[in-house]
Design an enzyme around this catalytic site. Structure first.
Site, short mmCIF file in Angstrom:
data_model
loop_
_atom_site.label_atom_id
_atom_site.label_comp_id
_atom_site.label_asym_id
_atom_site.label_seq_id
_atom_site.Cartn_x
_atom_site.Cartn_y
_atom_site.Cartn_z
N HIS A 68 32.70 -22.88 22.13
CA HIS A 68 31.68 -21.86 22.47
C HIS A 68 30.72 -21.61 21.31
O HIS A 68 30.16 -20.52 21.19
CB HIS A 68 32.37 -20.55 22.89
CG HIS A 68 33.07 -20.66 24.21
ND1 HIS A 68 34.06 -19.78 24.62
CD2 HIS A 68 32.93 -21.54 25.24
CE1 HIS A 68 34.48 -20.14 25.83
NE2 HIS A 68 33.82 -21.19 26.22
N GLU A 77 51.53 -11.75 26.33
CA GLU A 77 51.92 -11.51 27.73
C GLU A 77 51.76 -12.79 28.53
O GLU A 77 51.16 -13.76 28.06
CB GLU A 77 51.04 -10.39 28.31
CG GLU A 77 49.56 -10.73 28.25
CD GLU A 77 48.65 -9.59 28.64
OE1 GLU A 77 49.05 -8.42 28.49
OE2 GLU A 77 47.53 -9.88 29.10
#
Ligand code: NAD
Length: 248
Positions: free
Chosen positions: A119, A214
């Site tokens: 990016h 997570e």
């Protein structure tokens, strides 16, 4: 030694080509918030509103308020144990490249040599109207920074709605198509086309090792070994396990 870390270390040692894909989560412990951290930059600046090329084109002054805060945050940040651990794996000949979505330069500052910036990077700026380029240092402290042609400059980061740099996209895809182990660290893996890379590596049979606080969209169907926890702790543990197994 933790069983999952040992499995991950063995996969890295057995692999002829290992890559790391990283996202904003690897730099959170360096003080740069990801899109999800509470109270962070993105609580005040909605990425949909501030991180799109259309927003920049229509109101660059407004987008530069966010970019200024982001730059000041990135300037203060230093590489953490996860960035440094990946550089150590590269120096040991066990990691080919880091492919990062981040624009903070922390992999390079941490010692990684082969870094593909998917990016772009915030260390240079380009004028969208006349194409002149500037180093970040030439415009440091100027908000918003102006080109000699009188227009407002844009940092060389890829905004939503812009194309991925062709060389980065091509090389990343080629590497993902031939890797045997893939570390995926601190990314929600929802930004396209970056999220094609884990799927491509899986398709060619690579062992997929995911490190995150997570579970993500990858965890159930793509990930082989999940290391749930902080990037700094998990990467340091992995590097230590690799060293230990190597010395046996
Ligand atoms: P994201 O914000 O969508 O997801 C970050 C992920 O990192 C989450 O899954 C989160 O659970 C995990 N995470 C957070 N802290 C962690 C920690 N300490 N250890 C391990 N995991 C942790 O980020 P993304 O997937 O990279 O996509 C966001 C886009 O915004 C990307 O293009 C990214 O480059 C850009 N961005 C870049 C920076 C930077 O350059 N540092 C910062 C913010 C956003």
């Amino acid at each position: 030694m933790d069983e999952s870390i040992e499995k991950a270390a063995r996969a890295v040692l057995d692999s002829n080509l290992t890559l790391a894909l990283t996202g904003a989560g690897i730099s959170v412990e360096s003080g740069i918030p990801d899109f999800r951290s509470k109270g962070g930059l993105w609580d005040r600046y909605d990425p949909d509103e501030y991180a799109s090329i259309y927003s920049f084109q229509s109101n660059p002054e407004k987008v530069w308020q966010m970019l200024r805060e982001m730059e000041e945050t990135v300037d203060k940040a230093r590489p953490n144990a996860a960035h440094i651990g990946l550089a150590e794996l590269e120096a040991m000949g066990l990691l080919k490249s880091v492919i990062t979505q981040n624009v903070d330069n922390l992999h390079q500052e941490g010692g990684s040599k082969d870094v593909i910036e998917y990016h772009g990077n915030s260390r240079s700026l380009t004028c969208l109207w006349c194409n002149r380029r500037y180093d970040y240092a030439q415009k440091k402290g100027e908000y918003p920074p102006y080109c000699e042609c009188g227009r407002i400059l844009k940092p060389d980061v890829v905004f939503f709605g812009e194309a991925i740099p062709m060389a980065a996209m091509t090389r990343s895809y080629e590497l993902a198509s031939s890797c045997q182990a893939l570390l995926i660290i601190g990314t929600s893996a929802v930004v396209s086309p970056f999220n094609v890379l884990p799927r491509q590596a899986k398709q060619v049979g690579a062992t997929i090792i995911e490190i995150n606080l997570e579970r993500t969209v990858l965890t159930d169907h793509i990930t082989d070994i999940l290391l749930l926890g902080k990037a700094t702790e998990m990467v340091s543990g992995l590097v230590a396990a690799v060293r230990e197994l190597k010395s046996l």
